[in-house]
Write a protein that holds these residues in place. Structure first.
Motif, PDB file in Angstrom:
ATOM      1  N   VAL A  11     -16.379  57.310   3.719  1.00 30.65           N
ATOM      2  CA  VAL A  11     -16.328  58.767   3.590  1.00 30.65           C
ATOM      3  C   VAL A  11     -14.908  59.332   3.712  1.00 30.65           C
ATOM      4  O   VAL A  11     -14.561  60.298   3.038  1.00 30.65           O
ATOM      5  N   LYS A  12     -14.062  58.742   4.550  1.00 35.17           N
ATOM      6  CA  LYS A  12     -12.710  59.287   4.724  1.00 35.17           C
ATOM      7  C   LYS A  12     -11.694  58.151   4.732  1.00 35.17           C
ATOM      8  O   LYS A  12     -12.059  56.984   4.871  1.00 35.17           O
ATOM      9  N   GLU A  13     -10.434  58.496   4.567  1.00 34.39           N
ATOM     10  CA  GLU A  13      -9.390  57.476   4.569  1.00 34.39           C
ATOM     11  C   GLU A  13      -9.415  56.707   5.884  1.00 34.39           C
ATOM     12  O   GLU A  13      -9.659  57.280   6.942  1.00 34.39           O
ATOM     13  N   VAL A  14      -9.145  55.417   5.809  1.00 24.99           N
ATOM     14  CA  VAL A  14      -9.180  54.550   6.980  1.00 24.99           C
ATOM     15  C   VAL A  14      -7.880  54.736   7.768  1.00 24.99           C
ATOM     16  O   VAL A  14      -6.795  54.601   7.215  1.00 24.99           O
ATOM     17  N   GLU A  15      -8.013  55.073   9.051  1.00 28.09           N
ATOM     18  CA  GLU A  15      -6.860  55.257   9.929  1.00 28.09           C
ATOM     19  C   GLU A  15      -6.977  54.308  11.108  1.00 28.09           C
ATOM     20  O   GLU A  15      -7.962  54.343  11.842  1.00 28.09           O
ATOM     21  N   LEU A  16      -5.969  53.485  11.280  1.00 29.22           N
ATOM     22  CA  LEU A  16      -5.934  52.507  12.357  1.00 29.22           C
ATOM     23  C   LEU A  16      -5.289  53.129  13.585  1.00 29.22           C
ATOM     24  O   LEU A  16      -4.293  53.836  13.478  1.00 29.22           O
ATOM     25  N   ARG A  17      -5.881  52.892  14.774  1.00 27.57           N
ATOM     26  CA  ARG A  17      -5.318  53.407  16.030  1.00 27.57           C
ATOM     27  C   ARG A  17      -5.127  52.258  17.011  1.00 27.57           C
ATOM     28  O   ARG A  17      -5.948  51.344  17.071  1.00 27.57           O
ATOM     29  N   ASN A  18      -4.060  52.329  17.769  1.00 28.16           N
ATOM     30  CA  ASN A  18      -3.812  51.374  18.843  1.00 28.16           C
ATOM     31  C   ASN A  18      -4.267  52.045  20.134  1.00 28.16           C
ATOM     32  O   ASN A  18      -3.759  53.104  20.499  1.00 28.16           O
ATOM     33  N   VAL A  19      -5.225  51.444  20.819  1.00 32.14           N
ATOM     34  CA  VAL A  19      -5.789  52.057  22.025  1.00 32.14           C
ATOM     35  C   VAL A  19      -5.335  51.341  23.292  1.00 32.14           C
ATOM     36  O   VAL A  19      -6.026  51.353  24.298  1.00 32.14           O
ATOM     37  N   GLY A  20      -4.167  50.734  23.245  1.00 31.17           N
ATOM     38  CA  GLY A  20      -3.605  50.080  24.420  1.00 31.17           C
ATOM     39  C   GLY A  20      -3.762  48.582  24.386  1.00 31.17           C
ATOM     40  O   GLY A  20      -4.728  48.049  23.828  1.00 31.17           O
ATOM     41  N   GLU A  21      -2.790  47.905  24.977  1.00 33.62           N
ATOM     42  CA  GLU A  21      -2.793  46.440  25.049  1.00 33.62           C
ATOM     43  C   GLU A  21      -2.995  45.811  23.670  1.00 33.62           C
ATOM     44  O   GLU A  21      -3.698  44.808  23.525  1.00 33.62           O
ATOM     45  N   ASP A  22      -2.389  46.423  22.652  1.00 35.43           N
ATOM     46  CA  ASP A  22      -2.492  45.933  21.265  1.00 35.43           C
ATOM     47  C   ASP A  22      -3.924  45.819  20.768  1.00 35.43           C
ATOM     48  O   ASP A  22      -4.252  44.943  19.969  1.00 35.43           O
ATOM     49  N   ARG A  23      -4.808  46.687  21.249  1.00 32.95           N
ATOM     50  CA  ARG A  23      -6.189  46.740  20.760  1.00 32.95           C
ATOM     51  C   ARG A  23      -6.251  47.757  19.632  1.00 32.95           C
ATOM     52  O   ARG A  23      -5.974  48.940  19.846  1.00 32.95           O
TER      53      ARG A  23
END
Length: 107
Positions: A11-23
């Motif tokens: 449905v929407k553009e894929v956005e990658l997020r880093n949520v700490g400790e390289d996760r």
């Protein structure tokens, strides 16, 4: 048993997020087409999904809004609190496998 599989469009553009400790994580929604109505029009269900780690990186690298993909995984529920201390409830698909089916048509 908690196993689900869906085929639909992102449905929407894929956005990658880093949520700490390289996760790495990405959240998105899959539009899953329903059967046609009597008047010939179509409808869709919108399934929120979450992808973690290397699979999230692959999804971000190779997929765009509108691409047709197949997802396998399980449903999960969770809660979180907003800044206003409201409790929000979420039911989403936790993706375990991704199959790329078709890029979005240029037309």
């Amino acid at each position: 048993m908690n196993t689900v599989a869906f085929v639909g469009r992102i449905v929407k553009e894929v956005e990658l997020r880093n949520v700490g400790e390289d996760r790495l994580v990405t959240n998105n929604v899959l539009a899953v087409r329903k059967t046609f109505k009597k008047d010939g029009s179509s409808d869709a269900d919108f399934i929120p999904f979450v992808v973690w780690g290397k699979k999230a990186e692959i999804l971000e690298k190779f997929c765009n809004k509108g691409d047709l993909i197949a997802l396998n995984g399980k449903m999960q529920s969770r809660t979180y609190q907003t800044n206003d201390k409201d409790t929000k409830y979420v039911v989403e698909m936790l993706v375990e496998d991704i199959e790329f089916i078709q890029k979005k048509s240029k037309n």
